[in-house]
Design a protein around this motif. Structure first.
Motif, PDB file in Angstrom:
ATOM      1  N   VAL A   7      -0.995   9.107  -1.787  1.00  0.00           N
ATOM      2  CA  VAL A   7      -1.457   7.726  -1.632  1.00  0.00           C
ATOM      3  C   VAL A   7      -2.358   7.309  -2.802  1.00  0.00           C
ATOM      4  O   VAL A   7      -2.504   6.135  -3.109  1.00  0.00           O
ATOM      5  N   LEU A   8      -2.929   8.310  -3.496  1.00  0.00           N
ATOM      6  CA  LEU A   8      -3.764   7.973  -4.653  1.00  0.00           C
ATOM      7  C   LEU A   8      -2.958   7.350  -5.784  1.00  0.00           C
ATOM      8  O   LEU A   8      -3.493   6.589  -6.592  1.00  0.00           O
ATOM      9  N   ILE A  22      -3.206   0.023  -7.808  1.00  0.00           N
ATOM     10  CA  ILE A  22      -3.902  -1.169  -7.330  1.00  0.00           C
ATOM     11  C   ILE A  22      -5.219  -1.359  -8.080  1.00  0.00           C
ATOM     12  O   ILE A  22      -5.549  -2.449  -8.546  1.00  0.00           O
ATOM     13  N   LEU A  58     -13.050   7.061   0.028  1.00  0.00           N
ATOM     14  CA  LEU A  58     -13.080   8.046  -1.066  1.00  0.00           C
ATOM     15  C   LEU A  58     -14.500   8.561  -1.284  1.00  0.00           C
ATOM     16  O   LEU A  58     -14.719   9.754  -1.465  1.00  0.00           O
ATOM     17  N   MET A  59     -15.469   7.624  -1.239  1.00  0.00           N
ATOM     18  CA  MET A  59     -16.860   8.037  -1.457  1.00  0.00           C
ATOM     19  C   MET A  59     -17.335   8.957  -0.340  1.00  0.00           C
ATOM     20  O   MET A  59     -18.027   9.936  -0.586  1.00  0.00           O
ATOM     21  N   GLY A  85     -12.064   2.352  -0.773  1.00  0.00           N
ATOM     22  CA  GLY A  85     -13.033   2.873  -1.727  1.00  0.00           C
ATOM     23  C   GLY A  85     -14.153   3.617  -1.025  1.00  0.00           C
ATOM     24  O   GLY A  85     -14.542   4.711  -1.429  1.00  0.00           O
ATOM     25  N   ILE A 139     -13.897   1.047  -6.974  1.00  0.00           N
ATOM     26  CA  ILE A 139     -13.119   0.166  -6.105  1.00  0.00           C
ATOM     27  C   ILE A 139     -14.050  -0.773  -5.344  1.00  0.00           C
ATOM     28  O   ILE A 139     -13.879  -1.988  -5.335  1.00  0.00           O
ATOM     29  N   PHE A 179       0.819  -1.212   0.000  1.00  0.00           N
ATOM     30  CA  PHE A 179       0.000   0.000   0.000  1.00  0.00           C
ATOM     31  C   PHE A 179       0.853   1.262   0.000  1.00  0.00           C
ATOM     32  O   PHE A 179       0.365   2.356  -0.212  1.00  0.00           O
ATOM     33  N   GLY A 201     -13.935   5.745  -5.885  1.00  0.00           N
ATOM     34  CA  GLY A 201     -14.227   4.933  -4.705  1.00  0.00           C
ATOM     35  C   GLY A 201     -15.298   3.894  -4.987  1.00  0.00           C
ATOM     36  O   GLY A 201     -15.175   2.737  -4.592  1.00  0.00           O
ATOM     37  N   ALA A 257      -3.063   3.868  -4.879  1.00  0.00           N
ATOM     38  CA  ALA A 257      -4.436   3.387  -4.994  1.00  0.00           C
ATOM     39  C   ALA A 257      -4.792   3.144  -6.447  1.00  0.00           C
ATOM     40  O   ALA A 257      -5.363   2.108  -6.796  1.00  0.00           O
TER      41      ALA A 257
END
Lengths: 333, 306, 241
Positions: A255-256, A262, B108-109, B105, A306, A81, A303, A259
């Motif tokens: 960190v994005l 991934i 983020l939302m 996720g 994901i 991560f 998000g 992300a």
């Protein structure tokens, strides 16, 4: 099924086989190399036909990061991560080499890659951690590295303003450098998948103890994957500095970045060679469409994607397709 | 260095330590009972803060007035979120890592939703107690000879500390002295065994998720007294601190997290005083890495749970 | 004392503790070259722990393990595999998302042969256990019994001198059971030695040349099939508890 052993052919009788496997391997390779060729032609034309450089750069960057992450996450099952640590380090080493040491950028970027390998060696003890411990420690190390760079004298790292090497580098060159790094990563991926190392790694991912019992040197194989993975992330960080010309501790260690690597890899299918590329194409394209229509929803949708992926297609597009139609395994790396 | 700064760090350490303890404990309930690595935990806390902000800005009441509302809303929200998200995770190849990514996720939302509702700016929560500060003690010659100094603490922080400690005490009592609490502890120790003795693990898990969410929200409300502003991007650091705390205290042990939270609060506040900013921000993560590498069962061992 | 004049594996005074629990206590046993040795005992007797100590998955606290004159204590599992000891697992541990061909390639990765030769060997190995038609399927697509067969084929690819078989008949239907028994006897003919762990006494009695009985981590008795079958201590260990 009565006495099946009588129908079993002997070892000598089977030695002539394998032609079908070879044929499938040729098909898989042909599809893969055709894809790489298509990407190269398409991306190489963008500056010539005045296309949107940023989007295609984002695609190439994403695909390289996803492929690089796949070496360690897809092939060995670790979820780093803090993958962004290598990327950030690559940016800073490249920046410092260009700005302070006057080294040409095309040499500075490989230096960043080598620095990434050294950092990966330093982080190697974390490979004995498993699952969530590895992910958390990896993230922490990335944060520690970020703060350490922020602590360094401003004359070296530029402090909170970050570094600007834009006057010393050429954006178009940076674009093509990204293409070169992407192709390197893709070729490495297909070479790895078919190599003995790659097979060991996949066995480790499935069941490390069983692989160990079958004679696979688990520690060494994992370390190789880890180093290759770090090398590419650091190259990408360097090329990113080359292309944009400016970065600071927040953008270089965002960190994005991890992300997205991934998510792209997962969306396509971790552990397949083609997956990360497919995932990146789909998501960068979707991102672009959505961003144009609803800019404020960008990170909400990232998000949501994901979450939906994890819940409904944890093996990604390619992985799910292969599970449903196992014959596709013959066509996709 | 003035000793006043050190006294302030000590009190700050208690105040923030209690906050971290509560955040860590609630994260650890999820971790321990459900094996869910909640990367959105900071945002769960943030929801509490923003609800408190809404109550305050709409009514002018003390943000604490939001406590019961937040607790109940977050509990049921948590239970609903559990049934929506968690059971499906069992089908994935690596449930723990999947939960980590899933909740990333979700975070983020949540950030994006909060920004959409409240805007991207940091909003002040200007509620003031009377008196604003309380002088705890006087330090002689603090600023040179004959110039005494007072250790002033914002009343809001003291109130926050007291409420926080009360919640911690209640939670400890719940876990050790009540039947549902014991079931919870049983589930942490051995998730399989507890199903054999006739406990519906799904319901227990849903309740645990709800309880943890409620605790996180309540912590968010209290947080508005300690830091009187709300920031849509404030969740991520809280999540990271929570992870530091639960690693220090031992993954999955709510009580270990309480001790570790206090410890981390102290360390953080003293490093803020004694070290340059970037170095101070690093200390917690260095502790985390060191503990995982050398003492992965946490600083307090397994006995804490028993 | 020793029942065999030519032991390939010697375990001497092996102790393994977990915290305060002694899982294996002073276990001593031998496997003769080219023989099948049975290791029986009720659940929790320490059979699997002993197996894991020999395979290097656990590190023994005390005692000696010698294989063909080579000391195994302190070696990692892959080194022990390279030395010539293969193993199977109680619950089959297939590489689920690898094709059957790749499953069988894994033990051969350290071999000098070319890729194509290895593929041919893997195909032959699959044919041996009648899984050849499924060669391009993933491990996860096999039934439990087929996974047992796959494990047997996979361990053969190591070209081991000794195979540790952990419950090869558990959860397997009678037909498959016969097939597995035949395979084991075939391999024995080829000169491979076996340490066979099972609590299925029927197959153990049929296959073994010599049997050790483990109870609470200790070897309580040993002998040929006929000795063990009638030994009151065995009856007591199994029934009396």
């Amino acid at each position: 099924m009565a006495d099946l052993s009588q129908t079993a052919p002997t070892a000598t009788g089977a030695l002539g086989r394998g032609s079908d496997i070879k044929r499938q391997r040729r098909i898989r390779r042909a599809i893969w190399y055709a894809l790489i060729l298509a990407i190269v032609i398409w991306c190489a034309m963008v500056p010539v036909r005045d296309g949107n450089l940023s989007i295609y750069f984002a695609f190439m960057l994403g695909a390289t990061m996803a492929t690089g992450l796949n070496f360690v996450a897809g092939f060995t099952g670790y979820m780093p991560f803090g993958y962004v640590a290598f990327y950030g380090l690559g940016s800073y080493v490249t920046g410092i080499a260009v700005k302070l040491l006057g080294i040409p950028v095309y040499l500075a970027v490989p230096m960043g890659g080598c620095a990434g390998i050294l950092l990966a060696l330093a982080f190697a003890p974390t490979l004995r951690l498993s699952g969530i411990y590895f992910a958390i420690v990896s993230l922490s190390l990335a944060i520690i590295l970020q703060r350490s760079i922020a602590l360094m004298p401003e004359e070296i790292t530029g402090g909170s303003l970050g570094m600007n090497i834009g006057v010393l580098t050429d954006r178009i060159q940076g674009y093509y450098a990204m293409l070169v790094v992407l192709v390197m990563a893709l070729l490495t991926a297909s070479w790895l998948a078919e190599s003995r190392l790659g097979r060991s790694l996949k066995a480790i991912r499935e069941d490390a103890e069983a692989a160990d019992a079958m004679g696979v040197n688990v520690v060494r194989s994992r370390l190789y994957a880890w180093l290759v993975s770090a090398f590419f992330a650091s190259l990408v960080g360097g090329v990113q500095a080359w292309f944009t010309g400016a970065f600071d501790t927040f953008t270089a260690f965002d960190v994005l970045v991890t992300a997205k690597a991934i998510i792209y890899a997962m969306a396509g299918g971790l552990g397949t060679v083609i997956g990360p590329v497919v995932g990146t194409v789909v998501l960068v394209w979707a991102d672009e469409l959505v961003w144009r229509a609803f800019p404020e929803l960008n990170s909400f949708l990232l998000g949501l994607v994901i979450a939906l992926l994890i819940l409904f297609a944890p093996r990604g597009i390619i992985g799910t397709l292969i599970r449903r139609y196992p014959r596709l395994r013959n066509y996709f790396m | 260095m003035s000793s006043i700064l050190l006294y302030n760090a000590l009190i700050g350490g208690l105040v923030f330590g209690a906050i971290y303890a509560l955040i860590g404990a609630s994260l650890n309930v999820m971790m321990g009972v459900l094996r869910v690595v909640n990367f959105a935990h900071g945002e769960f806390v943030l929801i509490g803060s923003f609800l408190a902000y809404s109550v305050f800005s709409l009514t002018g009441l003390n943000p604490l007035a939001a406590l019961p509302v937040v607790a109940i809303a977050m509990f049921f929200g948590g239970v609903a979120a559990y049934y929506l998200l968690i059971p499906r995770l069992r089908y994935s190849d690596d449930a723990e890592t999947s939960s980590f990514l899933l909740m990333f996720g979700v975070s983020l939302m949540l950030v994006s939703s909060i920004t959409w509702i409240y805007g991207a700016d940091i909003r002040p929560v200007n509620f003031s107690f009377d008196p604003v500060n309380i002088a705890l003690l006087t330090v002689e010659d603090a600023y040179g000879k004959g110039r005494d100094g007072k250790v002033l603490v914002p009343t809001a922080r003291l109130v926050a500390l007291v409420i926080n400690l009360a919640i911690i005490a209640a939670m400890t009592w719940f876990i050790y002295r009540t039947l549902p609490g014991k079931a919870l502890r049983g589930a942490i120790m051995n998730r399989d065994a507890i199903q054999v003795v006739g406990i519906d693990i799904d319901r227990l898990s849903a309740n645990a998720f709800g309880l943890a969410a409620a605790l996180a929200g309540v912590t968010g409300v209290i947080l508005t007294l300690v830091i009187p502003s709300v920031d849509p991007n404030g969740g991520a650091p809280l999540t990271l601190f929570a992870f530091i705390v639960i690693v220090l205290g031992g993954l999955g042990h709510p009580i270990g997290a309480l001790l570790a939270g206090m410890l981390f609060g102290m360390v953080e506040q003293f490093s803020n005083v004694l070290l340059p900013q970037s170095a101070a921000q690093m200390v917690g993560f260095v502790m985390l890495v060191a503990v995982v590498m050398f003492k992965p069962e946490g600083l307090f061992g397994r006995k804490v749970m028993r | 004392m020793s029942w065999t004049s030519d032991p390939i594996l010697v375990v001497d005074g092996l102790v393994k503790r977990f915290g305060g629990n002694v899982a294996v206590n002073q276990a001593t046993l031998e496997v003769g070259r080219g023989t099948i040795v049975g290791l029986i005992g009720i659940n929790g007797a320490g059979k699997s722990t002993l197996m894991n100590c020999i395979a290097g998955m656990y590190r023994a606290d005390e005692g000696r393990v010698e294989f063909d004159g080579q000391n195994l204590i302190g070696l990692t599992p892959h080194e022990i595999a390279a030395a010539g000891i293969g193993r199977t697992f109680q619950v089959p541990r297939t590489f689920e998302r690898l094709t059957l061909i790749d499953n069988l390639m894994i033990p051969m990765l350290n071999r000098p042969e070319s890729e194509d030769e290895l593929i041919a060997l893997a195909e032959a190995g699959l044919a041996e256990v009648n899984l050849h038609d499924l060669k391009m399927n993933n491990g996860e697509e096999l039934s439990g019994g087929q996974q047992k067969l796959l494990e047997l084929a996979r361990v053969m690819m190591l070209e081991p001198k000794l195979i540790l078989l952990d419950e090869p008949f558990a959860g397997v239907n009678p037909t498959l059971c016969t097939l597995i028994t035949d395979k084991i006897l075939q391999m024995k003919e080829a000169g491979i030695s076996f340490l066979l762990v099972s609590h299925d006494l029927t197959s153990i009695y049929r296959l073994s040349d010599h049997i050790y009985v483990l109870n609470q981590g200790e070897v309580i008795c040993e002998g040929g099939v006929d000795d063990i079958r009638d030994d009151p201590k065995v009856v007591e260990a199994y029934l009396g508890g």
